[in-house]
Motif scaffolding. Sequence first.
Motif, short mmCIF file in Angstrom:
data_model
loop_
_atom_site.label_atom_id
_atom_site.label_comp_id
_atom_site.label_asym_id
_atom_site.label_seq_id
_atom_site.Cartn_x
_atom_site.Cartn_y
_atom_site.Cartn_z
N GLY A 70 0.57 -1.21 0.02
CA GLY A 70 0.00 0.15 -0.35
C GLY A 70 0.73 1.77 0.18
O GLY A 70 0.36 2.27 -0.18
N ALA A 71 2.18 0.96 -0.22
CA ALA A 71 3.12 2.64 0.11
C ALA A 71 3.24 2.95 -1.36
O ALA A 71 4.00 4.19 -1.02
N ALA A 72 3.30 2.13 -2.70
CA ALA A 72 3.64 2.77 -3.64
C ALA A 72 2.86 3.99 -3.99
O ALA A 72 1.89 4.19 -3.86
N THR A 73 3.53 5.32 -4.66
CA THR A 73 2.93 6.14 -4.88
C THR A 73 3.61 6.83 -6.60
O THR A 73 4.90 5.63 -7.19
N SER A 74 2.61 7.06 -7.51
CA SER A 74 3.42 7.42 -8.26
C SER A 74 3.53 8.94 -8.93
O SER A 74 2.68 9.23 -8.80
N SER A 75 3.57 9.01 -9.58
CA SER A 75 3.92 10.83 -9.87
C SER A 75 4.09 10.79 -11.79
O SER A 75 4.23 12.08 -12.36
N LEU A 76 3.47 10.15 -12.06
CA LEU A 76 3.27 9.83 -13.18
C LEU A 76 1.93 11.38 -13.52
O LEU A 76 1.37 10.42 -12.77
N PRO A 77 2.10 11.62 -14.44
CA PRO A 77 0.48 12.06 -14.94
C PRO A 77 -0.22 11.73 -14.83
O PRO A 77 -0.07 10.51 -15.42
N ALA A 78 -1.80 12.37 -15.50
CA ALA A 78 -3.01 11.29 -15.31
C ALA A 78 -3.24 10.63 -16.88
O ALA A 78 -2.01 12.02 -17.62
N PRO A 79 -3.48 10.45 -17.51
CA PRO A 79 -3.14 9.89 -19.42
C PRO A 79 -4.16 11.07 -19.37
O PRO A 79 -4.85 11.56 -18.91
N THR A 80 -3.32 11.37 -20.84
CA THR A 80 -3.93 12.25 -21.71
C THR A 80 -4.56 11.36 -22.98
O THR A 80 -5.11 11.99 -23.39
N SER A 81 -4.65 10.06 -23.13
CA SER A 81 -5.34 9.78 -23.88
C SER A 81 -6.23 8.55 -23.77
O SER A 81 -5.91 7.66 -22.79
N THR A 82 -7.39 8.22 -24.58
CA THR A 82 -8.06 7.08 -23.52
C THR A 82 -8.05 5.33 -24.89
O THR A 82 -8.05 5.94 -26.09
N PRO A 83 -7.68 4.80 -24.27
CA PRO A 83 -7.38 3.31 -25.03
C PRO A 83 -8.57 2.47 -25.02
O PRO A 83 -9.26 3.31 -24.65
N ALA A 84 -8.53 1.70 -26.23
CA ALA A 84 -9.79 1.31 -26.99
C ALA A 84 -10.39 0.50 -26.10
O ALA A 84 -11.88 0.12 -25.49
N VAL A 85 -9.72 0.27 -24.98
CA VAL A 85 -10.10 -0.78 -23.38
C VAL A 85 -11.25 0.03 -22.96
O VAL A 85 -12.01 -0.92 -21.92
N ALA A 86 -10.88 0.48 -22.78
CA ALA A 86 -11.38 2.14 -21.13
C ALA A 86 -12.91 1.93 -21.74
O ALA A 86 -14.03 1.52 -21.25
N ALA A 87 -13.63 1.34 -23.49
CA ALA A 87 -15.27 1.29 -23.74
C ALA A 87 -15.69 0.03 -22.75
O ALA A 87 -16.83 0.00 -22.48
N THR A 88 -14.57 -1.22 -22.58
CA THR A 88 -15.02 -2.02 -22.27
C THR A 88 -14.96 -1.79 -21.00
O THR A 88 -15.92 -2.87 -20.27
N LEU A 89 -14.20 -1.13 -20.14
CA LEU A 89 -14.20 -1.21 -18.81
C LEU A 89 -14.88 -0.12 -17.99
O LEU A 89 -15.63 -0.79 -17.17
N GLY A 90 -15.69 0.39 -18.62
CA GLY A 90 -15.95 1.60 -18.85
C GLY A 90 -16.07 2.59 -17.91
O GLY A 90 -14.62 2.70 -17.64
N ASP A 91 -16.79 2.34 -15.90
CA ASP A 91 -17.11 3.11 -15.22
C ASP A 91 -15.49 2.51 -13.92
O ASP A 91 -15.24 3.48 -13.48
N ALA A 92 -14.88 1.38 -14.82
CA ALA A 92 -14.51 1.31 -13.60
C ALA A 92 -13.61 2.09 -14.02
O ALA A 92 -12.13 1.96 -13.43
N TYR A 93 -12.89 1.58 -15.23
CA TYR A 93 -11.51 2.99 -16.45
C TYR A 93 -11.70 4.25 -15.13
O TYR A 93 -10.58 4.73 -14.83
N THR A 94 -12.91 4.96 -15.79
CA THR A 94 -12.61 6.22 -14.90
C THR A 94 -12.59 6.08 -13.90
O THR A 94 -11.55 7.15 -13.08
N ALA A 95 -12.95 4.97 -12.72
CA ALA A 95 -12.74 5.82 -11.40
C ALA A 95 -10.94 4.77 -11.49
O ALA A 95 -10.21 5.41 -10.20
#
Length: 314
Positions: free
Chosen positions: A114-139
Motif C-alpha cells: 500500500g506504500a507505492a505512489t506514482s508521480s506520473l501525470p494522469a493519462p492524456t489519451s484513452t485506450p480502446a479497452v476503456a469502453a469495455t471497462l466503462g466506469d471501472a476505467y474512470t475510477a
Amino acid sequence: MALRGRQVVVLVAVAAVVVVLAVAGIVLVLSKVGGGAPVSVTATATADGDLEVTRAMLLARMKAAKLHDPSVTRDGDRRLVLTARGATAAELKALTAPGRLHLRRVAAAADGSGAATSSLPAPTSTPAVAATLGDAYTAAAAVTTEQEAQALPAPVRAAFASLPPEDVATLPARMRLLIPEIRCEQLTARPADVAGEPVVACEGPTKLLLDPATITGTDIASAEATRSEQGRWVVIAAFRPDAQAKFTNLSKQLYDARGRLAIVLDNTVVSAPQMAGVIPGDVQITGTFTAPEARTLAAQLSGGGELPVPLTVA
C-alpha cells in the motif's frame, strides 16, 4: 624361417586388433576436434523483416558462444536452420530469442503493502479497452497511490483481472502499476517493450514502474560470461564509446538519488539493484544464471543486439 599356420593366425588377429584400435582412436580424436555430432534446429519467422540480417546476427551469436562449426542456412522464405556440433537443441533455441536489452531507471515499486505512489501525470489519451471497462476505467484513472487502488470497490478492481495481456499493455502505466488485480502474469506476457516508453514489469511478485530505456542492446560493444568473486555466473558488458558516457552519467544520477537500475531482457527483469557507486567502465549483469544461460546472454549481447525478425522454434 617359415611361419606355422597357428602363428600366422595369431599375427593376423593381432593386426586386426591394432587396426580396430587405430580406427577407434581416429574416430575419438575427430569427435573431440569436431565437438561431437551436429545438432540442428529450425527457426521460423513470425513477422516480416530482413531475414538475411537475422541470419548473419544468429551466426555472430553462435560464434560468440564458441560453438563448434556453426552455420545458419536459409530454408525457404521464412525459415532458418541453425547447426552446430556439440551443442544441445535447447542451447540453439535460446540463441533465437530476440535479445532485446533495456537498462531503465526504477521509478516506483508496488509490492502490495500500500506504500507505492506514482508521480506520473494522469493519462492524456484513452485506450480502446476503456469502453469495455466503462466506469471501472474512470475510477481507476483517478488513482494516484497503491492505497487508493486497494480501496476501490471490488467490482471495479475485478474488471481488470480478466483482461488479456495485449489490452493490459495499452492501459496507462500508472494504472498498470497500482491496480492490484493487474497481475504479473498479465504484465509478463505483454507485447514487446518499446525503448522510448515507460513500462511496468515484475521482479518476482513486485511490480516495477520503469522509465524509458536509457541504454539498449545497440549500445553494447561486447559481452563475456564469467564467474564473480562469489562464484556466481555473471555477464560483463562493455559499452561503445559514445554510450559509455551516457551510462556513467546514469549511474551517477542513480547513485546520488539512491536509485535502482533495472536490467530488462526480452520483457523480463533480470535484476534491479540499487546503484552502489558511479560506474566509469563495464557493467556487470547479475542474476540467477546457470553457465549456459550466462553464455547465451553474452552471445546475444555480442551478436549485434535485438534480432530484426521475431522467430519461433517448434
